[in-house]
Design a protein around this motif. Structure first.
Motif, PDB file in Angstrom:
ATOM      1  N   ILE A  32       0.829  -1.201   0.000  1.00  0.00           N
ATOM      2  CA  ILE A  32       0.000   0.000   0.000  1.00  0.00           C
ATOM      3  C   ILE A  32       0.865   1.253   0.000  1.00  0.00           C
ATOM      4  CG2 ILE A  32      -0.311   0.151   2.504  1.00  0.00           C
ATOM      5  CD1 ILE A  32      -3.012   0.917  -0.064  1.00  0.00           C
ATOM      6  N   TRP A  33       2.011   1.218   0.671  1.00  0.00           N
ATOM      7  CA  TRP A  33       2.890   2.390   0.690  1.00  0.00           C
ATOM      8  C   TRP A  33       3.532   2.610  -0.668  1.00  0.00           C
ATOM      9  CZ3 TRP A  33       2.008   5.865   4.065  1.00  0.00           C
ATOM     10  CH2 TRP A  33       1.452   5.506   5.280  1.00  0.00           C
ATOM     11  N   ALA A  34       3.874   1.537  -1.337  1.00  0.00           N
ATOM     12  CA  ALA A  34       4.428   1.681  -2.691  1.00  0.00           C
ATOM     13  C   ALA A  34       3.356   2.238  -3.627  1.00  0.00           C
ATOM     14  CB  ALA A  34       4.939   0.340  -3.201  1.00  0.00           C
ATOM     15  N   SER A  35       2.131   1.770  -3.468  1.00  0.00           N
ATOM     16  CA  SER A  35       1.028   2.276  -4.293  1.00  0.00           C
ATOM     17  C   SER A  35       0.763   3.750  -4.005  1.00  0.00           C
ATOM     18  CB  SER A  35      -0.245   1.468  -4.037  1.00  0.00           C
ATOM     19  OG  SER A  35      -0.077   0.148  -4.462  1.00  0.00           O
ATOM     20  N   ARG A  36       0.817   4.110  -2.753  1.00  0.00           N
ATOM     21  CA  ARG A  36       0.597   5.515  -2.394  1.00  0.00           C
ATOM     22  C   ARG A  36       1.704   6.400  -2.964  1.00  0.00           C
ATOM     23  NH1 ARG A  36      -1.251   4.472   3.839  1.00  0.00           N
ATOM     24  NH2 ARG A  36      -3.386   3.857   3.341  1.00  0.00           N
ATOM     25  N   ALA A  37       2.932   5.934  -2.899  1.00  0.00           N
ATOM     26  CA  ALA A  37       4.044   6.709  -3.449  1.00  0.00           C
ATOM     27  C   ALA A  37       3.897   6.866  -4.965  1.00  0.00           C
ATOM     28  CB  ALA A  37       5.375   6.039  -3.107  1.00  0.00           C
ATOM     29  N   ALA A  38       3.498   5.786  -5.632  1.00  0.00           N
ATOM     30  CA  ALA A  38       3.290   5.851  -7.080  1.00  0.00           C
ATOM     31  C   ALA A  38       2.145   6.799  -7.420  1.00  0.00           C
ATOM     32  CB  ALA A  38       3.013   4.455  -7.633  1.00  0.00           C
ATOM     33  N   GLU A  39       1.096   6.768  -6.622  1.00  0.00           N
ATOM     34  CA  GLU A  39      -0.043   7.667  -6.847  1.00  0.00           C
ATOM     35  C   GLU A  39       0.371   9.128  -6.666  1.00  0.00           C
ATOM     36  OE1 GLU A  39      -4.352   8.089  -7.500  1.00  0.00           O
ATOM     37  OE2 GLU A  39      -2.954   6.445  -7.780  1.00  0.00           O
ATOM     38  N   MET A  40       1.170   9.392  -5.637  1.00  0.00           N
ATOM     39  CA  MET A  40       1.634  10.760  -5.415  1.00  0.00           C
ATOM     40  C   MET A  40       2.532  11.218  -6.566  1.00  0.00           C
ATOM     41  SD  MET A  40       2.079  11.025  -1.245  1.00  0.00           S
ATOM     42  CE  MET A  40       3.791  10.732  -1.341  1.00  0.00           C
ATOM     43  N   ALA A  41       3.372  10.326  -7.066  1.00  0.00           N
ATOM     44  CA  ALA A  41       4.217  10.673  -8.206  1.00  0.00           C
ATOM     45  C   ALA A  41       3.368  10.968  -9.435  1.00  0.00           C
ATOM     46  CB  ALA A  41       5.202   9.534  -8.493  1.00  0.00           C
ATOM     47  N   ALA A  42       2.318  10.165  -9.647  1.00  0.00           N
ATOM     48  CA  ALA A  42       1.427  10.387 -10.789  1.00  0.00           C
ATOM     49  C   ALA A  42       0.722  11.730 -10.674  1.00  0.00           C
ATOM     50  CB  ALA A  42       0.410   9.250 -10.877  1.00  0.00           C
TER      51      ALA A  42
END
Length: 104
Positions: A32-42
């Motif tokens: 979930i943290w990797a997904s959140r980081a990817a979402e923030m980058a997007a």
């Protein structure tokens, strides 16, 4: 004597059987943290791309002087708003693609 609010492991008074956490659940929590980081980058990519698309000269001017090393990054776009707009379109597309890949 009352039992403790949380179950104890290893026996003793008031101990209860605990069920082990499944490894899949732990992996999902870590991901979930990797997904959140990817979402923030997007989100950053899309937002920065939109600003660069709509106001290329102002956006580049903001980062071309005394900007903690970003001067080198924006140098190819100084006095070239068309180039910055093209990069902005690529940046927005990449941000949307990254967001679309997120499962959660």
């Amino acid at each position: 004597m009352t039992s403790p609010p949380f179950p104890r492991e290893g026996g003793g008074p008031g101990s209860q059987e605990t069920t082990p956490v499944t490894p899949g659940l732990l992996r999902a929590q870590e991901n979930i943290w990797a997904s959140r980081a990817a979402e923030m980058a997007a989100i950053f990519m899309v937002g920065d791309g939109l600003i660069g698309l709509l106001q290329p000269s102002r956006h580049v001017d903001l980062w071309k002087d005394d900007a903690l090393g970003t001067e080198k990054l924006v140098k190819p776009f100084v006095d070239r708003p068309g180039r910055r707009r093209l990069y902005a379109v690529v940046q927005i597309a990449a941000g949307l693609a990254l967001a679309a890949r997120q499962k959660r």
